[in-house]
Design a protein around this motif. Structure first.
Motif, PDB file in Angstrom:
ATOM      1  N   LYS A 286      -2.698   2.737   1.116  1.00  0.00           N
ATOM      2  CA  LYS A 286      -2.074   1.976   2.205  1.00  0.00           C
ATOM      3  C   LYS A 286      -1.815   2.867   3.418  1.00  0.00           C
ATOM      4  CE  LYS A 286       0.145  -1.517  -0.699  1.00  0.00           C
ATOM      5  NZ  LYS A 286       1.414  -2.155  -1.090  1.00  0.00           N
ATOM      6  N   ASP A 340      -0.948  -3.173  10.501  1.00  0.00           N
ATOM      7  CA  ASP A 340       0.136  -2.232  10.230  1.00  0.00           C
ATOM      8  C   ASP A 340       1.501  -2.894  10.401  1.00  0.00           C
ATOM      9  OD1 ASP A 340      -1.846  -0.405   9.865  1.00  0.00           O
ATOM     10  OD2 ASP A 340      -1.601   0.564  11.808  1.00  0.00           O
ATOM     11  N   GLU A 343       2.212  -5.070   7.508  1.00  0.00           N
ATOM     12  CA  GLU A 343       2.601  -4.284   6.333  1.00  0.00           C
ATOM     13  C   GLU A 343       4.075  -3.876   6.427  1.00  0.00           C
ATOM     14  OE1 GLU A 343       1.796  -2.444   2.651  1.00  0.00           O
ATOM     15  OE2 GLU A 343       0.460  -3.662   3.870  1.00  0.00           O
ATOM     16  N   SER A 346       6.320  -7.225   6.304  1.00  0.00           N
ATOM     17  CA  SER A 346       6.219  -7.886   4.995  1.00  0.00           C
ATOM     18  C   SER A 346       7.009  -7.131   3.940  1.00  0.00           C
ATOM     19  CB  SER A 346       4.752  -8.006   4.581  1.00  0.00           C
ATOM     20  OG  SER A 346       4.038  -8.837   5.474  1.00  0.00           O
ATOM     21  N   ASN A 347       6.879  -5.794   3.945  1.00  0.00           N
ATOM     22  CA  ASN A 347       7.616  -4.993   2.968  1.00  0.00           C
ATOM     23  C   ASN A 347       9.127  -5.137   3.159  1.00  0.00           C
ATOM     24  OD1 ASN A 347       5.284  -3.998   1.769  1.00  0.00           O
ATOM     25  ND2 ASN A 347       5.181  -2.221   3.120  1.00  0.00           N
ATOM     26  N   SER A 411       6.367   1.571   4.735  1.00  0.00           N
ATOM     27  CA  SER A 411       6.844   1.101   6.037  1.00  0.00           C
ATOM     28  C   SER A 411       7.334   2.265   6.893  1.00  0.00           C
ATOM     29  CB  SER A 411       7.976   0.091   5.840  1.00  0.00           C
ATOM     30  OG  SER A 411       7.522  -1.053   5.147  1.00  0.00           O
TER      31      SER A 411
END
Length: 444
Positions: A286, A340, A343, A346-347, A411
């Motif tokens: 990731k 990005d 990501e 969302s996290n 993150s």
């Protein structure tokens, strides 16, 4: 802080000001000098004509003294102290004089050459004098005061200064328009680069002025080369992940067989290490994907973007009945690749929904050179001593909650790739967690 170099507009403005100013001054001196020579020549020519007239009109009287047949044609010789004078003398003694002398006499001539203009001083006045010998020992003299010539030159200089000033102002306006028109391609180039960063175009146009063609061409080559490197890096990262997962799966299978054979301690140790390796692989994959996509676009509407992620999280956590409030104002753009940013958010939003009791709030604001995105929940929060620890790879405070322990670490690292930060703290309106992402705004 590194000082910024002067802009092209400033340099052109200074160059135009200096050039126009210098050109105006030089033109003023040259024109003034030429006009002065012309006026002086005309002045001398007029005096010579008056001297011819004086010599022609002077005759010998009955007593032998010279007399004037009629006054000279220029009325200024009749006006007292007008600055134009004539005199006829013999042996250094004045015989006739103009009315303008008002009873005074010019000083006797000092062996001056005939018809040669000479500057002299008489009665504290600067005079231009021309002498000519005549019959019977007579000497004809014509003089004019320097103040007459000086007044005409000053009047011309005043008019010339006004004219050149107006001309210089027009030249500066023209230079300003020229600079504005000439630098317009640089503004278009800046707009194209912004479109390139937003992802609206994948290369710069080739139709540019010849002065920018080399720069644009090299930038396009650099963009294309970077795209090739990014694609190759992602392929290599995917291949590496696949190549690592295959032997890792084999090792995991062997560990499970050891557990079935009764060697539970050894099997569990191997399984724990395999799980740790898997988390590291997922994390690095990731992180590599985020680093490869850095700076390839800008999210145009953060409110709409977070709304989409919030809708997905509502469906994912539907059984918990958590209210997600998207309070992000409109017209905020984020300097981050959409993948990005997705990501990161969302996290953080998934983590907030897992721990929230009832509500999760998403807010954002711009502050100086930063964009701040805040995701806060009303859950139990994280103790101060554990906040730095949960940002580690694979760290989970509660093993009963689903997850891999990679979300916060990923993150944080993605935000760091853009020069930003991720901070954890207590929510302002509740005792839950407040995750704050700060991303820098690039300079215009």
């Amino acid at each position: 802080m590194t000082p910024r170099a002067p802009s092209l507009r400033f340099r052109f403005a200074i160059a135009s000001l200096l050039w126009v100013g210098l050109g105006t001054l030089v033109a003023g001196f040259v024109i003034s000098g030429l006009y002065g020579r012309h006026v002086t020549h005309t002045f001398v020519s007029d005096l010579t004509n008056h001297l011819d007239e004086l010599a022609t009109l002077t005759e010998a009287g009955p007593d032998g003294r010279p007399v004037l047949d009629r006054p000279l044609s220029d009325p200024r010789f009749q006006q007292s102290r007008s600055g134009f004078y004539w005199q006829v003398e013999r042996g250094g003694k004045p015989m006739l004089a103009s009315a303008s002398l008002a009873g005074h006499h010019l000083k006797a001539a000092r062996n001056q050459a005939a018809d040669v203009p000479t500057w002299t001083r008489d009665h504290h006045e600067r005079l231009l004098r021309i002498d000519r010998p005549g019959p019977d020992g007579l000497l004809f003299s014509i003089t004019a005061s320097g103040r007459v010539l000086d007044a005409e030159l000053r009047a011309f200089a005043s008019d010339l200064a006004l004219s050149l000033g107006a001309f210089a102002a027009l030249m500066l306006v023209g230079a300003a328009l020229q600079v504005r028109f000439g630098l317009r391609p640089t503004q278009r180039l800046a707009g194209w680069i912004d479109e390139l960063r937003r992802g609206d175009r994948n290369r710069l146009p080739d139709a540019v002025p010849s002065e920018f063609a080399g720069i644009v061409g090299r930038l396009n080559e650099l963009i294309e080369a970077q795209a090739v490197l990014v694609a190759r890096a992602r392929v290599e990262a995917g291949n590496l992940g696949h190549n690592l997962r295959t032997p890792l799966a084999l090792v995991t299978g062997e560990a499970e067989q050891l557990a079935q054979a009764g060697q539970t301690d050894a099997a569990q140790f191997i399984l724990d290490q395999c799980e740790r390796m898997q988390r590291q692989i997922d994390y690095q994959m990731k992180r590599a994907a985020a680093a490869g996509g850095r700076g390839t676009g800008i999210v145009a509407d953060l409110a709409a973007f977070t709304a989409g992620i919030a809708d997905a999280m509502r469906r994912l956590h539907a059984e918990r009945d958590v209210t997600i409030r998207n309070e992000v104002p409109a017209r905020i753009t984020v300097p981050c690749d959409p993948g990005d940013l997705s990501e990161i958010l969302s996290n953080l939003l998934d983590n907030a929904c897992k721990w929230a009791r009832e509500t999760v709030r998403i807010t954002a604001r711009t502050e100086a050179a930063w964009i701040e995105i805040v995701i806060a929940d009303d859950g139990p929060g994280i103790p101060g001593e554990a906040r730095d620890r949960v940002l580690g790879v694979g760290v989970r405070l509660d093993e009963t909650k689903p997850g891999t322990g990679l979300g916060l670490a990923v993150s944080r690292d993605i935000a760091g790739l853009y020069g930003g930060t991720l901070d954890l703290g207590f929510a302002e309106r509740a005792s839950g967690l407040r995750a704050t992402v700060r991303l820098p705004i690039p300079h215009a």
